[in-house]
Design a protein around this motif. Structure first.
Motif, PDB file in Angstrom:
ATOM      1  N   LYS A  98     -25.051  -7.033 -51.638  1.00 58.84           N
ATOM      2  CA  LYS A  98     -24.736  -5.781 -50.956  1.00 58.84           C
ATOM      3  C   LYS A  98     -26.020  -5.196 -50.354  1.00 58.84           C
ATOM      4  N   PRO A  99     -25.927  -4.407 -49.290  1.00 57.24           N
ATOM      5  CA  PRO A  99     -24.748  -4.278 -48.445  1.00 57.24           C
ATOM      6  C   PRO A  99     -24.546  -5.539 -47.617  1.00 57.24           C
ATOM      7  N   CYS A 107     -20.691  -6.098 -39.913  1.00 53.81           N
ATOM      8  CA  CYS A 107     -19.723  -6.451 -40.962  1.00 53.81           C
ATOM      9  C   CYS A 107     -18.511  -7.157 -40.348  1.00 53.81           C
ATOM     10  N   LEU A 180     -25.600   3.138 -48.522  1.00 53.53           N
ATOM     11  CA  LEU A 180     -25.748   1.710 -48.228  1.00 53.53           C
ATOM     12  C   LEU A 180     -26.700   1.023 -49.199  1.00 53.53           C
ATOM     13  N   CYS A 184     -23.467   2.595 -52.816  1.00 52.62           N
ATOM     14  CA  CYS A 184     -22.263   1.816 -52.484  1.00 52.62           C
ATOM     15  C   CYS A 184     -21.585   1.282 -53.738  1.00 52.62           C
ATOM     16  N   HIS A 324     -17.068  -1.057 -47.176  1.00 51.96           N
ATOM     17  CA  HIS A 324     -18.089  -0.816 -46.155  1.00 51.96           C
ATOM     18  C   HIS A 324     -17.558   0.081 -45.032  1.00 51.96           C
TER      19      HIS A 324
END
Length: 346
Positions: A98-99, A107, A180, A184, A324
């Motif tokens: 992640k992210p 993404c 982020l 997250c 996300h």
């Protein structure tokens, strides 16, 4: 005994050491290659991790190696999208730290490449596989809390110069935002508990005035309010500029009971004292050290899913993509000062 899946690790830093140990501890997989932009000492690498690891300074060469079945992307976040797309196109199964990427566009590009290549993907929201959230989700699924109408999961972790991630994490083009870079995990855990039917998010951000956190190029504290189509409300604080012990706060309130971290009360269980909490015996998320993260549990499930030709449970690409989308909606809300509907995130 030789295992079924050979894995190449992309990026050799702090998180990669935890990935390698966890992958090697699974029943089916072993790390046989590492790509790094810097020269690595092969003998030292093999002595530390065991096995026979080949090193690469050329990512294309690693991806062209047909003996490698999967890759684990442990590089800087700004490299994730390009590397994940290239790996998918090379037919490699994917583990992505992640992210996933630092923009919604990137993404979506990863998702498009994975779908086109028909490979499987595991995104490292490994907190879903922690003892804490496996037990929490079990309590929810067994109806001990009833219908949850309010929940908050918050992430408090001061990421300062004492933390290895600090040297690059302070940059906007590397850390991205408080959500982020670390928060997250908390937002993803909130979605695990309350569901994915988020209609709208509103977010506000702030930053510590302590000179320790001055190098950060973005707001290092944020609070996000989620409105669910079901009528439920959720809250997620992401705070990486706090001066306190690490704390992963969880409070869920339902029609039949409540849960607070490792304590709960439920009307479904007769004889409980409503003036006292009952305790769940589980290991809490209490450290930001990657060596304490439940990667082994998560990766074992991933390789089991590969063997069964099934999608990864709990932390598949689609699960992570949804999380996300909400993160980027929250950051957009904080930047504009306006609520953002999830229908706008296309």
């Amino acid at each position: 005994m030789r295992k079924k899946y050979n894995v190449g690790v992309i990026g050799y830093g702090w998180v990669a050491t935890a990935h390698i140990a966890a992958i090697n501890a699974t029943r089916q997989a072993q790390v046989t290659a590492v790509y790094s932009s810097r020269k690595l000492a092969v003998a030292e690498l093999n002595a530390r991790h065991g096995g026979n690891i080949t090193t690469y300074n050329d990512l294309d060469a690693l991806l062209a190696d047909k003996s490698i079945h999967a890759v684990s992307i442990c590089s800087y976040p700004y490299d994730h999208a390009q590397q994940a797309v290239a790996a998918a196109r090379a037919g490699k199964q994917l583990i992505i730290e992640k992210p996933m990427a630092l923009s919604w566009k990137d993404c979506l590009a990863i998702a498009k490449a994975v779908k086109a290549a028909r490979v499987k993907c595991c995104v490292c929201f490994e907190c879903r596989y922690s003892s804490q959230f496996l037990a929490t989700k079990s309590a929810i699924d067994q109806g001990l809390l009833g219908n949850i109408h309010y929940g908050e999961v918050d992430y408090y972790h001061g990421i300062g110069p004492w933390y290895g991630q600090f040297r690059w994490n302070t940059r906007k083009d590397a850390g991205g935002s408080a959500l982020l870079t670390a928060g997250c995990h908390a937002l993803d855990a909130l979605l695990l508990c309350l569901g994915n039917d988020v209609a709208e998010v509103t977010s506000y951000d702030s930053k510590s005035r302590n000179k320790i956190f001055a190098p950060y190029e973005y707001a290092t504290s944020s609070v996000t309010i989620l409105r669910f189509r079901s009528g439920a409300v959720g809250k997620c604080a992401a705070v990486v500029d706090c001066l306190q012990p690490y704390y992963f706060h969880t409070h869920l309130v339902g029609s039949e009971g409540s849960l607070l971290d490792n304590r709960f009360h439920s009307m479904k269980l007769g004889g409980l004292n409503k003036n006292k909490w009952s305790e769940l015996s589980m290991k809490m998320l209490d450290s930001g050290d990657v060596s304490d993260h439940p990667y082994l549990t998560q990766f074992q499930v991933f390789f089991d899913a590969l063997e069964a030709d099934k999608e990864m449970p709990l932390t598949s690409l689609n699960d992570a993509l949804h999380t996300h989308g909400i993160i980027f909606a929250a950051d957009k809300s904080a930047a504009t000062g306006k609520p953002v509907k999830l229908s706008e995130m296309k």
